[in-house]
Design an enzyme around this catalytic site. Structure first.
Site, PDB file in Angstrom:
ATOM      1  N   CYS A 365       0.824  -1.207   0.000  1.00 36.06           N
ATOM      2  CA  CYS A 365       0.000   0.000   0.000  1.00 36.06           C
ATOM      3  C   CYS A 365       0.859   1.259   0.000  1.00 36.06           C
ATOM      4  CB  CYS A 365      -0.920  -0.005   1.225  1.00 36.06           C
ATOM      5  SG  CYS A 365      -1.932   1.473   1.318  1.00 36.06           S
ATOM      6  N   CYS A 368      -0.557   4.173   2.090  1.00 29.37           N
ATOM      7  CA  CYS A 368      -0.397   4.055   3.544  1.00 29.37           C
ATOM      8  C   CYS A 368       1.052   4.265   3.945  1.00 29.37           C
ATOM      9  CB  CYS A 368      -0.799   2.661   4.032  1.00 29.37           C
ATOM     10  SG  CYS A 368      -2.240   1.984   3.260  1.00 29.37           S
ATOM     11  N   ASP A 369       1.975   3.580   3.267  1.00 27.21           N
ATOM     12  CA  ASP A 369       3.341   3.498   3.774  1.00 27.21           C
ATOM     13  C   ASP A 369       4.327   4.405   3.039  1.00 27.21           C
ATOM     14  OD1 ASP A 369       2.286   1.547   5.408  1.00 27.21           O
ATOM     15  OD2 ASP A 369       2.771  -0.073   4.033  1.00 27.21           O
TER      16      ASP A 369
END
Ligand code: NAP
Length: 544
Positions: A365, A368-369
Site C-alpha cells: 500500500c 499508507c506506507d
C-alpha cells in the site's frame, strides 16, 4: 440615513445587552464553581498575559462563579501542575486536566465560553454514540489541540477535546495551544494549519471533526474520517445482506434500500476495498482527479444516508435457505437474499523474505506506507495500472522509486505509462524478484533477468508490490457457491450464483475490475434482487 444608522446601532446594542443578560442567567443556573489558575512570568508580561487577564475579567463580569487566582511561574503550584510557560491557564484543576497555553482571544473566546459552561455544569454533554465510542478508551490520552484566534473552525475541535476531558477526567488531559503564543510548540509538531489535534503525540485530526469522528480518532490513536454507528442488536432481520463494503457493496446497498428492501452491509476490514488504498483516481466520472480514500469517504457518507453498515465484523458462516442465516463475529442475520461483494486481495510474490519483511520494508500500500520512504530508495514491482499509479505517487512524494516488471512491456494503460519517463522513474524490464533480504528491515533485493538469466543485487530500503489481486472467495467456497475456471464467482448475466437467493457483484466476479464497473455491477445485482424478491426466479424454476 443618520436616523437609520442610529436605529441600527440601537438594535445591535439591545441585542448585545439581551445576549449578556441571557449569559448571566445561564451562568447563574450552573451548579458548580469554575476555579481558574493563571500562571504568568511576572516582569515579563506580554500581550498574551494581558489578553488572558482581560478575557477572564470580562467573563467574571458575568458571574461570580468564575474565580481567578494568579501565580508566578516559580510558585510551588506551578511545579505541582507541571506548568512551565506563561501564560498558562488551568481550568478547575482539582477535577480536570484542562489547560490553555496562550490566551483565549478572538475566535477562541467561543471555546472559552464553552469551557466555562461545560465545567460549570460538570457534564460533558456527549451524544449517545459518542459515549459508546469513549467507553472503548483503554488508556491515558494527552490531547494537544493547536488553535489560533483567527480560526473559526477551531472552537468546534476544542469543544470536542473539552468534552472528552470532562467525560473521562481520569484518562484524558487537554492542552489548548495558541500557535501565536507558542510558535515553538507549533514548529515542534509541524502544526502548519489549525485546528490540528494530537493525542499522545500522534496526529489524530486535521481540521474540525464531527464529535464522534474526533472521539473515534482519540480512541484508535489514528485520524478517522467517517463514523459508523455501532449496533447492539444480536439478531437482525433483513431482505438483503451484502458482504463487502467496497464500491460494489455500497452501491448495491444504496439501490436496495432505495427500493424499499431492508439491507445490511457487513465489512470485516476498512470500507472502500482496494479503492481506499489507491492514491489517485482519475477515471471515475464526475471527478477529474480524486484521492481514493476521499472517493471512498464520499461513497460511504452517501451509503450511510440509506443503509446500515456493520463494520469490523466478519461473516463466519452462512446457511443457505429461506431465510438465509448469516452468522458474524457479533450477531446473526436472517435475510431473504445475500450479495457477495467480497472483492479481491493483494496478490503476493511468494518469494523468500516477502512474508518475513512484510511491514518492515515490504508493503502492498503506497498510500499508507509511502511517506515513511521519503528520500529513500524503493522498487515498485508490477506492470499494471496499480504499479504505475503507485510508482508515480511515490515519486511525487519524494521517494526514489524504480519500477521492476517481469516482461518487456507494461500492462498499464498508455495514459499512465507515458507519465513515467517525465516523472524520472526508471523501469527495469524482464526482471523478476528472486528474494528480499535484510536484517531487521529490507536492505536489498536479489533480481534475475529473465532474458539473459543474469542475477544481480540491488540495495533498497523498501519493496512495494502491486501485482494484481486474487478474488476473495473463501466465504463463497465455504457456502458452496460455484467458481469459474479463473477462481472468480460464477454468475449469470443478472449476478445470480448457483445458489438461490445468493448473488455476486464487483471484483469477486472477475472482469474489468474498475471502480465504475464495480459500482455498475452492484447496481445491477441490486435491481435483480429487487425483481427476484417480487418474483423469485428459483420458485419459478421449481414450479416449471
Ligand atoms: P493487473 O492489471 O492484473 O496487473 C498486474 C501486474 O503484475 C501485471 O503487470 C503482471 O505482469 C504483474 N504480475 C502478476 N503476477 C506477478 C508475479 N508473480 N510477479 C511479478 N509480476 C507479476 O493488476 P493491477 O495493476 O493491480 O490492476 C487490477 C485492476 O484494477 C485492473 O483491471 C486495473 O485496470 C484496475 N486499476 C485501475 C486503475 C485506474 O484505472 N486508475 C488503477 C489501479 C488498478 P504481466 O503484465 O506480465 O502479466
Amino acid at each position: 440615513m443618520a436616523l437609520g444608522l442610529d436605529r441600527g446601532e440601537k438594535a445591535a446594542q439591545d441585542a448585545q445587552q439581551a445576549f449578556l443578560q441571557q449569559l448571566k442567567r445561564t451562568f447563574a443556573s450552573l451548579p458548580r464553581e469554575i476555579p481558574l489558575l493563571l500562571f504568568v512570568q511576572r516582569g515579563k508580561e506580554d500581550v498574551f498575559v494581558d489578553a488572558c487577564r482581560q478575557v477572564v475579567r470580562a467573563f467574571r463580569g458575568l458571574t461570580d462563579k468564575i474565580t481567578l487566582k494568579e501565580y508566578n511561574l516559580d510558585h510551588e503550584l506551578a511545579a505541582k501542575h507541571n506548568v512551565d510557560s506563561s501564560p498558562t491557564l488551568l481550568i478547575d484543576p482539582d477535577h480536570y486536566n484542562i489547560r490553555w497555553l496562550g490566551a483565549p482571544m478572538g475566535e477562541e473566546g467561543r471555546s472559552f465560553l464553552e469551557a466555562m459552561l461545560l465545567v460549570g455544569n460538570g457534564k460533558a454533554d456527549l451524544g449517545e454514540q459518542s459515549l459508546k465510542v469513549l467507553d472503548h478508551l483503554d488508556g491515558p490520552r494527552l490531547v494537544k489541540i493547536f488553535v489560533s484566534p483567527t480560526c473559526p473552525y477551531c472552537p468546534q475541535q476544542v469543544v470536542n477535546g473539552l468534552k472528552a476531558a470532562i467525560q473521562k477526567p481520569e484518562l484524558v488531559s487537554l492542552e489548548i495551544i495558541d500557535i501565536q503564543c507558542r510558535p515553538d510548540l507549533a514548529d515542534q509538531y509541524g502544526a502548519q494549519s489549525v485546528p490540528q489535534a494530537y493525542a499522545n503525540d500522534v496526529l489524530i485530526g486535521q481540521g474540525a471533526q464531527q464529535e464522534e469522528v474526533f472521539l473515534s480518532s482519540l480512541v484508535k490513536l489514528a485520524p478517522q474520517t467517517i463514523f459508523i454507528p455501532e449496533s447492539t442488536e444480536k439478531v437482525v432481520h433483513t431482505d438483503v445482506v451484502i458482504v463487502g463494503g467496497g464500491p460494489a457493496g455500497l452501491t448495491a446497498g444504496i439501490y436496495t434500500e432505495r427500493s424499499g428492501l431492508r439491507t445490511a452491509v457487513i465489512e470485516r476490514d476498512a470500507l472502500g476495498g482496494q479503492v481506499a488504498l489507491t492514491p489517485i483516481v482519475e477515471n471515475y466520472p464526475g471527478f477529474t482527479q480524486v484521492g481514493g480514500k476521499t472517493l471512498v469517504d464520499i461513497m460511504v457518507s452517501h451509503a450511510l444516508q440509506y443503509v446500515q453498515i456493520f463494520q469490523g465484523e466478519e461473516v463466519l458462516d452462512v446457511k443457505p435457505g429461506d431465510p438465509i442465516e448469516v452468522t458474524t463475529t457479533r450477531r446473526k442475520f436472517f435475510t431473504r437474499t445475500l450479495l457477495l461483494a467480497t472483492g479481491a486481495n493483494h496478490r503476493h510474490l511468494g518469494v523468500p523474505g516477502e512474508q518475513q519483511f512484510s511491514g518492515r520494508g515490504v508493503s502492498y500500500c503506497a498510500t499508507c506506507d509511502g511517506p515513511l520512504f521519503k528520500g529513500r530508495k524503493v522498487i515498485m514491482v508490477g506492470g499494471g495500472n496499480s504499479a504505475v499509479t503507485e510508482a508515480l505517487y511515490l515519486k511525487h512524494m519524494g521517494v526514489d522509486v524504480t519500477l521492476v516488471h517481469r516482461r518487456d512491456r507494461l500492462r498499464a494503460q498508455d495514459v499512465l505509462a507515458n507519465q513515467l519517463p517525465a516523472a524520472g522513474i526508471s523501469i527495469m524490464y524482464d526482471t523478476e524478484i528472486k528474494a528480499i533480504e535484510g536484517r531487521e528491515k529490507v536492505q536489498r533485493v536479489r533480481l534475475i533477468n529473465s532474458k539473459s538469466g543474469k542475477s544481480s543485487d540491488l540495495a533498497v530500503d523498501g519493496v512495494f508490490i502491486a501485482i494484481g489481486y486474487e478474488p476473495a472467495v473463501a466465504l463463497a467456497r465455504k457456502i458452496g457457491v460455484e467458481l469459474n475456471e479463473e477462481g472468480y464467482i460464477k454468475h449469470d448475466a443478472f449476478h445470480r450464483t448457483n445458489i438461490p437467493g445468493i448473488y455476486s457483484a464487483g471484483d469477486v466476479e472477475g472482469g474489468y475490475k474498475q471502480i465504475v464497473t464495480a459500482t455498475g455491477q452492484g447496481a445491477a445485482a441490486a435491481m435483480t434482487i429487487f425483481e427476484d424478491l417480487i418474483n423469485p426466479y428459483w420458485k419459478m424454476a421449481e414450479a416449471s
